[in-house]
Design a protein around this motif. Structure first.
Motif, PDB file in Angstrom:
ATOM      1  N   ARG A  82       0.988  -1.166  -0.026  1.00  0.00           N
ATOM      2  CA  ARG A  82      -0.061  -0.088  -0.028  1.00  0.00           C
ATOM      3  C   ARG A  82       0.917   1.135  -0.021  1.00  0.00           C
ATOM      4  O   ARG A  82       0.337   2.371  -0.274  1.00  0.00           O
ATOM      5  N   VAL A  83       2.252   1.296   0.393  1.00  0.00           N
ATOM      6  CA  VAL A  83       2.942   2.445   0.256  1.00  0.00           C
ATOM      7  C   VAL A  83       3.103   2.790  -1.205  1.00  0.00           C
ATOM      8  O   VAL A  83       3.139   4.019  -1.405  1.00  0.00           O
ATOM      9  N   ASP A  84       3.260   1.944  -2.201  1.00  0.00           N
ATOM     10  CA  ASP A  84       3.180   2.336  -3.496  1.00  0.00           C
ATOM     11  C   ASP A  84       2.720   1.278  -4.384  1.00  0.00           C
ATOM     12  O   ASP A  84       3.471   0.473  -5.026  1.00  0.00           O
ATOM     13  N   PRO A  85       1.238   1.264  -4.425  1.00  0.00           N
ATOM     14  CA  PRO A  85       0.939  -0.027  -5.222  1.00  0.00           C
ATOM     15  C   PRO A  85       1.080  -0.078  -6.589  1.00  0.00           C
ATOM     16  O   PRO A  85       1.186  -1.075  -7.234  1.00  0.00           O
ATOM     17  N   GLU A  86       1.564   1.025  -7.359  1.00  0.00           N
ATOM     18  CA  GLU A  86       1.914   1.047  -8.563  1.00  0.00           C
ATOM     19  C   GLU A  86       3.277   0.621  -8.967  1.00  0.00           C
ATOM     20  O   GLU A  86       3.640  -0.106 -10.015  1.00  0.00           O
ATOM     21  N   ARG A  87       4.305   0.387  -7.833  1.00  0.00           N
ATOM     22  CA  ARG A  87       5.570  -0.018  -8.031  1.00  0.00           C
ATOM     23  C   ARG A  87       5.771  -1.220  -7.216  1.00  0.00           C
ATOM     24  O   ARG A  87       6.517  -2.081  -7.599  1.00  0.00           O
ATOM     25  N   VAL A  88       5.028  -1.559  -6.191  1.00  0.00           N
ATOM     26  CA  VAL A  88       5.176  -2.711  -5.221  1.00  0.00           C
ATOM     27  C   VAL A  88       4.293  -3.671  -5.714  1.00  0.00           C
ATOM     28  O   VAL A  88       2.798  -3.383  -5.421  1.00  0.00           O
ATOM     29  N   ILE A  89       4.829  -4.988  -5.946  1.00  0.00           N
ATOM     30  CA  ILE A  89       3.535  -5.940  -6.219  1.00  0.00           C
ATOM     31  C   ILE A  89       3.932  -7.157  -5.089  1.00  0.00           C
ATOM     32  O   ILE A  89       5.132  -7.514  -5.167  1.00  0.00           O
ATOM     33  N   ALA A  90       3.361  -7.117  -3.957  1.00  0.00           N
ATOM     34  CA  ALA A  90       3.492  -8.026  -2.949  1.00  0.00           C
ATOM     35  C   ALA A  90       3.014  -9.529  -2.827  1.00  0.00           C
ATOM     36  O   ALA A  90       1.617  -9.523  -3.475  1.00  0.00           O
ATOM     37  N   PHE A  91       3.578 -10.429  -2.950  1.00  0.00           N
ATOM     38  CA  PHE A  91       3.447 -11.857  -2.638  1.00  0.00           C
ATOM     39  C   PHE A  91       2.768 -12.043  -1.314  1.00  0.00           C
ATOM     40  O   PHE A  91       3.472 -11.665  -0.214  1.00  0.00           O
ATOM     41  N   ALA A  92       1.836 -13.108  -1.194  1.00  0.00           N
ATOM     42  CA  ALA A  92       1.623 -13.696   0.288  1.00  0.00           C
ATOM     43  C   ALA A  92       2.450 -14.946   0.251  1.00  0.00           C
ATOM     44  O   ALA A  92       3.109 -15.560  -0.588  1.00  0.00           O
TER      45      ALA A  92
END
Length: 283
Positions: A82-92
């Motif tokens: 959520r800090v930068d959803p355009e640049r960060v793709i987080a996995f679970a």
């Protein structure tokens, strides 16, 4: 914006990272010949911007089956995204041996938290990828339409520790991912670190299975075996992905070393961003 790299394999040295991997950290620093403290998402994003990298896939670190200490949680990974959803793709991540509990957590992570893939580390999570107890989780990932990234090959964690700290390298054999790919044909699978030292096994699987890819993380390009580059530049040019393994290898260094590898221009574009766009479903 097109034409800029996408790093499909990055970590943060979060509190969870230090908690779960505490027993191994000093040896890990020696293994990778690097040093690091806690890195915030803001610091990482500045470093990636300076390196000219458009997006990064942020992977959780979880080894509680091995160490007894919880690592990165899915809620925390969502906070980072959520800090930068355009640049960060987080996995679970989930414990793939936990059955319906793992399925419910994966569904929550994707549907409620907005995480966009699943990272599994067989040697640290103490399972073989083709263990049928994991199949419920793979089915859920396939139904959710997310990719699964497996650690394959040797692990820097435990290197130099007596007994490897209890970490079993056999769990990282790429051939077990092949069995998963055959069972779950619509599931996109990424074999991290190109499966070294079983890299020819990994190349064969990526060649044979349309739903399997490899990433090049954890190694400077100049140390990657030439046979990997030959396949990347020919038969597997649509199946190979740029990954750094940040912060163990800094992305600026990886890209600088990559420039020195003799590859066709179209291969460079595919490795650096075009293949990742297709696997991750982004433009």
């Amino acid at each position: 914006m097109k034409g800029k790299p996408i790093d499909v394999h990055a970590h943060l040295t979060t509190p969870g990272f230090f908690r779960t991997l505490g027993p191994f950290l000093e040896k890990v620093k020696a293994y990778f010949r690097t040093d690091f403290g806690e890195i915030t998402i803001e610091q990482a994003l500045r470093e990636y911007e300076e390196a000219g990298i458009r997006k990064l896939v942020l992977l959780p670190t979880e080894a509680s089956r091995l160490t007894g200490i919880l690592g990165d949680t899915n809620d925390y990974m969502a906070e980072l995204q959520r800090v930068d959803p355009e640049r960060v793709i987080a996995f679970a991540t989930v414990d793939p041996l936990a059955g319906k509990r793992a399925v419910a957590e994966l569904e929550r992570a994707v549907k409620d938290l907005g995480l966009r893939g699943l990272k599994l580390h067989p040697p640290l999570q103490c399972f073989r990828p083709d263990d049928e107890r994991c199949f419920e989780v793979y089915q859920a990932a396939e139904d959710l339409g997310i990719p699964v990234l497996f650690h394959t090959g040797i692990s820097g964690m435990g290197a130099g520790v007596e007994g490897g700290g209890g970490i079993k390298l056999d769990y990282g054999r790429p051939i077990y991912v092949d069995n998963v790919a055959a069972e779950f044909r619509r599931l996109k699978l990424i074999m991290a670190h190109f499966g070294w030292p079983w890299y020819e096994e990994a190349l064969a699987i990526a060649l044979h299975k349309a739903n399997v890819y490899i990433d090049l993380s954890g190694w400077s390009p100049r140390y990657i075996p030439q046979v990997v580059w030959r396949y990347a530049d020919t038969l597997l040019q649509d199946k190979v992905l740029f990954g750094s393994d940040y912060p163990l290898i800094r992305p600026a260094r990886w890209l600088s070393d990559f420039e020195k590898i003799d590859l066709k221009p179209e291969t460079r574009e595919k490795i650096l961003w075009a293949n990742a766009e297709r696997v991750l479903g982004i433009g």
